[in-house]
Every structure is written in structure tokens, then in C-alpha cells.
Design a protein around this motif. Sequence first.
Motif, mmCIF file in Angstrom:
data_model
loop_
_atom_site.group_PDB
_atom_site.id
_atom_site.type_symbol
_atom_site.label_atom_id
_atom_site.label_comp_id
_atom_site.label_asym_id
_atom_site.label_seq_id
_atom_site.Cartn_x
_atom_site.Cartn_y
_atom_site.Cartn_z
ATOM 1 N N TRP A 1 -6.319 9.246 -0.745
ATOM 2 C CA TRP A 1 -7.188 8.200 -0.188
ATOM 3 C C TRP A 1 -6.307 7.169 0.507
ATOM 4 O O TRP A 1 -5.907 7.335 1.634
ATOM 5 C CB TRP A 1 -8.030 7.594 -1.306
ATOM 6 N N ASN A 2 -6.009 6.075 -0.182
ATOM 7 C CA ASN A 2 -5.036 5.111 0.328
ATOM 8 C C ASN A 2 -4.561 4.215 -0.804
ATOM 9 O O ASN A 2 -5.267 4.010 -1.794
ATOM 10 C CB ASN A 2 -5.600 4.276 1.486
ATOM 11 N N ARG B 1 -6.773 12.840 7.576
ATOM 12 C CA ARG B 1 -6.191 12.343 8.826
ATOM 13 C C ARG B 1 -6.811 13.010 10.060
ATOM 14 O O ARG B 1 -7.427 12.351 10.878
ATOM 15 C CB ARG B 1 -4.677 12.573 8.810
ATOM 16 N N ILE C 1 -5.076 2.016 10.082
ATOM 17 C CA ILE C 1 -6.187 2.921 10.368
ATOM 18 C C ILE C 1 -6.681 2.558 11.771
ATOM 19 O O ILE C 1 -7.394 1.583 11.955
ATOM 20 C CB ILE C 1 -7.316 2.772 9.340
ATOM 21 N N LEU D 1 0.193 2.519 7.206
ATOM 22 C CA LEU D 1 -0.906 1.768 6.618
ATOM 23 C C LEU D 1 -2.005 1.460 7.618
ATOM 24 O O LEU D 1 -3.044 0.934 7.260
ATOM 25 C CB LEU D 1 -0.383 0.453 6.029
ATOM 26 N N SER E 1 -7.550 8.841 5.172
ATOM 27 C CA SER E 1 -6.346 8.371 4.488
ATOM 28 C C SER E 1 -5.537 7.502 5.431
ATOM 29 O O SER E 1 -5.479 7.767 6.634
ATOM 30 C CB SER E 1 -5.501 9.559 4.028
ATOM 31 N N ASN E 2 -4.904 6.447 4.889
ATOM 32 C CA ASN E 2 -4.041 5.636 5.747
ATOM 33 C C ASN E 2 -2.575 5.998 5.586
ATOM 34 O O ASN E 2 -1.700 5.258 5.998
ATOM 35 C CB ASN E 2 -4.255 4.134 5.488
ATOM 36 N N LEU E 3 -2.300 7.157 4.998
ATOM 37 C CA LEU E 3 -0.937 7.671 4.932
ATOM 38 C C LEU E 3 -0.695 8.534 6.157
ATOM 39 O O LEU E 3 -1.304 9.590 6.317
ATOM 40 C CB LEU E 3 -0.760 8.499 3.648
ATOM 41 N N GLY F 1 0.794 -1.213 0.000
ATOM 42 C CA GLY F 1 0.000 0.000 0.000
ATOM 43 C C GLY F 1 0.829 1.267 0.000
ATOM 44 O O GLY F 1 0.304 2.355 -0.238
#
Length: 537
Positions: free
Chosen positions: A214-215, A441, A371, A369, A317-319, A158
Motif C-alpha cells: 500500500w504505502n 503502480r 503519487i 513517495l 502504491s506510492n513506492l 513514509g
Amino acid sequence: MAELRPSGAPGPTAPPAPGPTAPPAFASLFPPGLHAIYGECRRLYPDQPNPLQVTAIVKYWLGGPDPLDYVSMYRNVGSPSANIPEHWHYISFGLSDLYGDNRVHEFTGTDGPSGFGFELTFRLKRETGESAPPTWPAELMQGLARYVFQSENTFCSGDHVSWHSPLDNSESRIQHMLLTEDPQMQPVQTPFGVVTFLQIVGVCTEELHAAQQWNGQGILELLRTVPIAGGPWLITDMRRGETIFEIDPHLQAPDSVSEMEKNLHPEFLAKQVSNAARGSPALLLSGDSSLCDHTLCCWKRKLQQERVDKGIETDGSNLSGVSAKCAWDDLSRPPEDDEDSRSICIGTQPRRLSGKDTEQIRETLRRGLEINSKPVLPPINPQRQNGLTHDRAPSRKDSLESDSSTAIIPHELIRTRQLESVHLKFNQESGALIPLCLRGRLLHGRHFTYKSITGDMAITFVSTGVEGAFATEEHPYAAHGPWLQILLTEEFVEKMLEDLEDLTSPEEFKLPKEYSWPEKKLKVSILPDVVFDSPLH
């Protein structure tokens, strides 16, 4: 420097891969970690015991520039019935521990990861008439490996890599990368730990931006549904000239105009009728004999983009962090103030991030990555001091900086300071991610970290729902050495998003660009790259 040779040809430092009938004495001479990975390759390619290899002439552990000892290249026939074209399959050797004698990686046991815990793979669509694999992917993999060795930041499925150049140095639109699990290679248990296989996937700039906003996993799933863009095995086609938002996404949108009409909101239909009455352009619906495929194609493209936008809104977002060109200034005291925590010195040597701070920031980036339902900044491990644990030898990075004269102040001697006013500085690429930081975030109760690549400095934005932060609602700006934390309330985040709206289209404004919130004593500047390339910001 590297050379191309069959893996069955004797190499300067390592024997060839033993075939299924290799004598035991010969197999015993073969590095055990390398042998284990070759075993997985032979499982997939039993008819290719000696694939072509790109081999580092001077190994990294002998002072050579290339961290990967080998990159093997296999011909994969794919599966036409499953929309998987024939392609070249590249597999690296060197990010994991191949030898087990500490020449490259510290051996920490068989239960954990081997070396960095992964090897890289890449799948490149085979061109018609192509009899041998191109070798440029091997250099691409070496470049990524150099980043991992020098930064000690590992990759995860990811993750994205901003490359800003065609991967093959051509005119291709494929200029960035995402990473995912290789669809065929299974994790391998070696005598020195576990090795997984992460596949490089070439993507266009628009797809990279969607992954950032997004991710990565969401964009990878979209790519899997579009055969031309990668298909089930995410095969990179350097000749691809359209993004997934431009290609007809068969599996993700209505297959007919009548089905499309069912999904149209009544207000949208009314607007179309109104536009038509005024002579303005309007969608041509199924009752119109002049309906063209372009209408349906545009609608499908719109649905793809809406899926990304919806994912950001609902999932966030998972960043959780990026390495970036950034800096910050404390505006609440004059620059010449000797007690400024960002310029504490021992003698004439500038102070660096302590080992504990560095590890916490690195762990924040490493967990990008995740969440979390209850976001928590990674705790500072009390057993770590100056980047070392009590039961481990110095890290690779310490050994690479063996002659560094930079002094490090012990973590416990650095006090946390509350700041009255701060000035944040970003280059254009980093600034374009601020809306992601805020919308994807902080509005989801998470945190986001910018770690400077030009200096020992970091900026972490935190929301009120993040535990473990040293910034508080009473003191929203706090610094621990060169690590700044900024706590933003939801109300202020919404205000900032309104004011920073033009950051989503950075090509439309000129640098430098400044934003200011005097009532919050916060200033943000977007500056040219050259500012961050100089010693003084």
C-alpha cells in the motif's frame, strides 16, 4: 567504534554542548551546525543540558567507520493522558553539515538542505526499572547512516527499510523500519542549510509488507491509532508480540456487535445462516447468548486488513522503486554478441551506468513517495555529464570510489536499443514485489524501478500513461545501456497478475521458479540469492 559519555564531557574532536549560560567565547568554538541542532534539543529538554551520548572515537572524516559523530539520548516522560508512555529519545548528529568546512558535506548555501538535509531520531519505550538508555539504537542509526553515505539515497517520510533481523538482536518480532517526521522536533535553520528530523519506527514483517503493498504513510496512520503498536508518537516497543492486524484496534473498528451487524452485507449474513444450517462454523450474532469477544476481535482485524487492501485498490502504491537483487538478459541476440549494450567495454573495463542514467534512476527512487496525477519519469538533465553538474564538485560517491578503474561511456555515446525478447531475474524478496509493481503502480498509470544492488543495472516497468519513457507500445522492451524499460499494457498486466498469483505466498513454492509469456517474448525467473552473489548471473 564508539564510546558512551555525557555530552558535557570534553570529547576528542569537539567541545561540549554549551548550556544556556555558556560564555560567548566558548560558544564560538562550537561547530555552528551542531550548535543549531543542540538548540532544538534544549528547547525540548531544558532540564537535560548534558544527556548521555554515544560518540564516534575516530570521526568519519578522519577515516573512522561511523558516519554519525554523536547520538544523544534523552529521557522523555511522555504523556500518560494521551497514551504516550515514557521512553528514550535518540537524536543523531552527522547526516547534516555540522562544520561547514567541507570536511564531510559540501556546503551549497543556506537556502537548501544542510548535508543530506536530515538527522535521524528514534523513540524506544522505557522498560520498568531501566535507569539508563540502551545503546543498541545508536548502532542501528549508524547502520542507516552508512547506507545513506555509501548510496547517496536519502530517506523521506513514509520510506521503509527491510532489515530482516530484530533491531536489538533479540527474539523480537520488530525486524524492520518505517520512517516518519519526528512528532516533536521542528526543522532547524542552520548556517549551512535546513535540517529536518526523521524518526525511525520499528515494525513487524506483516506491517512492512502492508507498507510495501500500500504505502508507508497509511500504515503509519494505523500504528498511530493503536497505543500498543506505537501510539501518537510512534514509540517502538521491542517487546510487542502482535501486529496491528492482531491487536484490537479500538479506534478503527466497530465497538459493539450490533454496530458490526449493521456493516455486514446481506449476502454475507445469508451465507452465515446457510453455514449454520449445514452445521458449518458461522459467526455468532448478537441474538446468540454464546457470542464471545473473539468474534468481534476477528471482525476488527478483518477491517484493518480490508482498509489496507482498499487503499491499494483506490490509491495504488506510492513506492516507485527499490534497490534489489535483480538482473536482465537480452534473449534476442546471443550472449557472445559484442554489440550487446549491457557489455560494451572500453579496453577490458566493463561499462557502467552513465551519470545521467544513474541520476534519473536515483531520482525515480527518491520520488517514491509521490503519487502523481500525471506520472512522468524524471527528465535527464542535459547539464549533467558522468554524474557531475557543471557548477558542482564531484559527488560523495565519486570521492568514495576515488581509485575505481571502471570506465564510463559518455551518455551521448550510448544508443537506445529496441529488444525483441527479454529475461528478467529476481531473488525471492524482489520477486514478491512484482504484484505490487503491477497492481499498485502500473494499473494506476505509474512506473516502478528495480535498481540492482549487485551490479550496475536497472529495470523500470512503465505503463502506457507514463511520459518520458523510451519504451513504447510498438517497442515495449527498450534498453539504454544497462537500464531496461518494459512497457506493459493494462490487458497484459491483468494477465500477469493472474499468472503470478503465487508470488503473494512465496513460502509455498521452491526456487528456482520460472514464468513465461511466449506470445510476448517475456520470461521472469525467481532465483536463489546465491545466483546474484556470483559475478555472473
